[in-house]
Design an enzyme around this catalytic site. Structure first.
Site, PDB file in Angstrom:
ATOM      1  N   GLN A   1      11.552  -0.159   6.061  1.00  0.00           N
ATOM      2  CA  GLN A   1      11.214   0.072   7.462  1.00  0.00           C
ATOM      3  C   GLN A   1      11.139   1.558   7.817  1.00  0.00           C
ATOM      4  O   GLN A   1      10.780   1.907   8.945  1.00  0.00           O
ATOM      5  CB  GLN A   1      12.255  -0.616   8.360  1.00  0.00           C
ATOM      6  CG  GLN A   1      12.320  -2.115   8.238  1.00  0.00           C
ATOM      7  CD  GLN A   1      11.097  -2.818   8.805  1.00  0.00           C
ATOM      8  OE1 GLN A   1      10.307  -2.242   9.540  1.00  0.00           O
ATOM      9  NE2 GLN A   1      10.940  -4.094   8.459  1.00  0.00           N
TER      10      GLN A   1
ATOM     11  N   SER B   1       7.869  -1.552   0.642  1.00  0.00           N
ATOM     12  CA  SER B   1       6.702  -2.433   0.619  1.00  0.00           C
ATOM     13  C   SER B   1       5.513  -1.770   1.298  1.00  0.00           C
ATOM     14  O   SER B   1       5.683  -1.007   2.257  1.00  0.00           O
ATOM     15  CB  SER B   1       7.001  -3.754   1.332  1.00  0.00           C
ATOM     16  OG  SER B   1       7.770  -4.618   0.528  1.00  0.00           O
TER      17      SER B   1
ATOM     18  N   THR C   1      -0.328  -6.673 -15.988  1.00  0.00           N
ATOM     19  CA  THR C   1      -1.462  -5.852 -15.560  1.00  0.00           C
ATOM     20  C   THR C   1      -1.314  -5.476 -14.090  1.00  0.00           C
ATOM     21  O   THR C   1      -1.042  -6.330 -13.243  1.00  0.00           O
ATOM     22  CB  THR C   1      -2.785  -6.601 -15.771  1.00  0.00           C
ATOM     23  OG1 THR C   1      -2.915  -6.911 -17.160  1.00  0.00           O
ATOM     24  CG2 THR C   1      -3.966  -5.768 -15.317  1.00  0.00           C
TER      25      THR C   1
ATOM     26  N   CYS D   1      11.433 -12.890   7.060  1.00  0.00           N
ATOM     27  CA  CYS D   1      11.533 -13.361   5.669  1.00  0.00           C
ATOM     28  C   CYS D   1      12.385 -14.615   5.531  1.00  0.00           C
ATOM     29  O   CYS D   1      13.208 -14.731   4.632  1.00  0.00           O
ATOM     30  CB  CYS D   1      12.070 -12.243   4.787  1.00  0.00           C
ATOM     31  SG  CYS D   1      10.995 -10.799   4.755  1.00  0.00           S
TER      32      CYS D   1
END
Length: 359
Positions: A155, A175, A213, A302
């Site tokens: 955040q 994130s 990958t 979440c």
């Protein structure tokens, strides 16, 4: 009906810079691990994004390990030897709490020693925590002592000044989608020289720390969003957002004086307002405001769509009634003053109706 988005702490709308970068990356066909020209081209844009994220987080590019998000990055907490505990801040996100009781699953832990895991800024309340100092090689956490520090800065990045290099932390997680990047991509920041086991084994991508990958398109979007977010911060955009947050709270407090504003006297993120009207369920408020065209939340996003009593507010000492009544309004760069006034007016109309029914 026009919609007003006020849930930036759950996820921020995709920035135009990130969208453009991702569209361009779709034409880069190579695998970043391939040695031919197409592979080198893919590698080049991944490394550019790594440098952009490093600049935003305040670390070295080689300390950035790309993951599917902060939750995956937090898996590093489970990689500890038996007898080496993880101490988790009581108001930390569930992504950290979920690793509290895990057994040792690592062949090569980054220990020995205890680890303190904490959120630098709480997603529900916006309250910013003080980073503990390292004294005699350890971090103090109450009466406990930890040898390593992991910071959840999900955040924080792009909203308030932060630098991993001066934080003293050993690890950090973040994130992309909180700062206007795509969902499904994040990073684990690992202090240079700290040896950790791989989050995923296989082909040895991401410096051997996270095989598989790379999500080239997502990573490129992350980098572009990080760069744009830092420009907003440098331009004073978040100071303007803080003024809007203060207008919101003043407008509500003026008419609903008994409203509890969580953390108002503490250092907070400039965009976050968590407030409660005891006896009026947060879930009800979220639904009513949604029907009125406003997207807000009642705590962390979440929990698979569940609305429940806030564990964070209970940990802060608020009673169950307040914890069940809290909502979170989180603003972003696209929020306007008109939207704030309309939200406050709409919320107060429903608040008056609630009071009338309760009388």
């Amino acid at each position: 009906m026009a919609r007003t988005y006020l849930d930036y702490n759950a996820t921020a709308p995709l920035r135009a810079e990130a969208r453009d970068a991702m569209i361009a990356a779709m034409d880069v066909v190579g695998n970043p691990s391939s040695v031919h020209g197409e592979g080198r081209a893919a590698k080049t844009i991944v490394e550019r994004a790594r440098a952009q994220v490093a600049e935003a987080v305040g670390c070295k590019p080689q300390e950035v390990v790309f993951t599917s998000g902060a939750t995956e990055a937090a898996r590093v907490l489970s990689m500890r030897p038996e007898g080496c505990d993880v101490f988790v801040q009581d108001t930390a996100h569930d992504a950290l709490w979920s690793h509290l009781d895990l057994s040792n699953v690592a062949e090569r832990p980054f220990g020995p020693g205890h680890t303190l895991a904490m959120g630098l800024a709480n997603s529900e309340t916006g309250v910013v925590s003080e980073i503990p100092d390292r004294l005699d090689g350890q971090f103090a956490y109450g009466v406990r002592r930890a040898d390593y520090l992991l910071l959840d800065v999900t955040q924080v990045v792009g909203r308030i000044p932060f630098s991993f290099s001066w934080s003293g932390a050993d690890l950090a997680i973040c994130s992309a989608h909180k700062l206007g990047g795509p969902k499904g991509v994040g990073a684990l920041i690992v202090r240079q020289g700290l040896d950790i086991p791989a989050l995923a084994t296989g082909g040895g991508q991401e410096m051997g720390r996270r095989s598989g990958t790379e999500n080239v398109i997502g990573i490129v979007g992350f980098g572009a969003a990080a760069e744009a977010a830092m420009q907003d911060l440098a331009d004073g955009k978040w100071q303007q957002i803080e003024k809007l947050r203060n207008i919101l709270e003043s407008s509500i407090e003026e008419s609903a004086k008994e409203t509890i504003f969580v953390g108002k006297s503490e250092k907070r993120l400039p965009n976050t307002s968590c407030f409660a009207s005891s006896g009026w369920k947060g879930e009800t408020q979220v639904m009513q405001m949604d029907l009125a065209g406003f997207a807000i939340s009642a705590g962390s996003a979440c929990s698979s769509g569940k609305v429940r009593e806030s564990r964070v507010l209970r940990a802060m000492g608020y009673d169950a009634e307040v914890a069940k009544s809290a909502i979170r309004v989180s603003l972003g760069p696209e929020t306007t003053e008109d939207e704030i006034y309309r939200f406050a007016e709409t919320w107060l109309k429903h608040w008056n109706k609630h009071r009338a029914r309760a009388a």
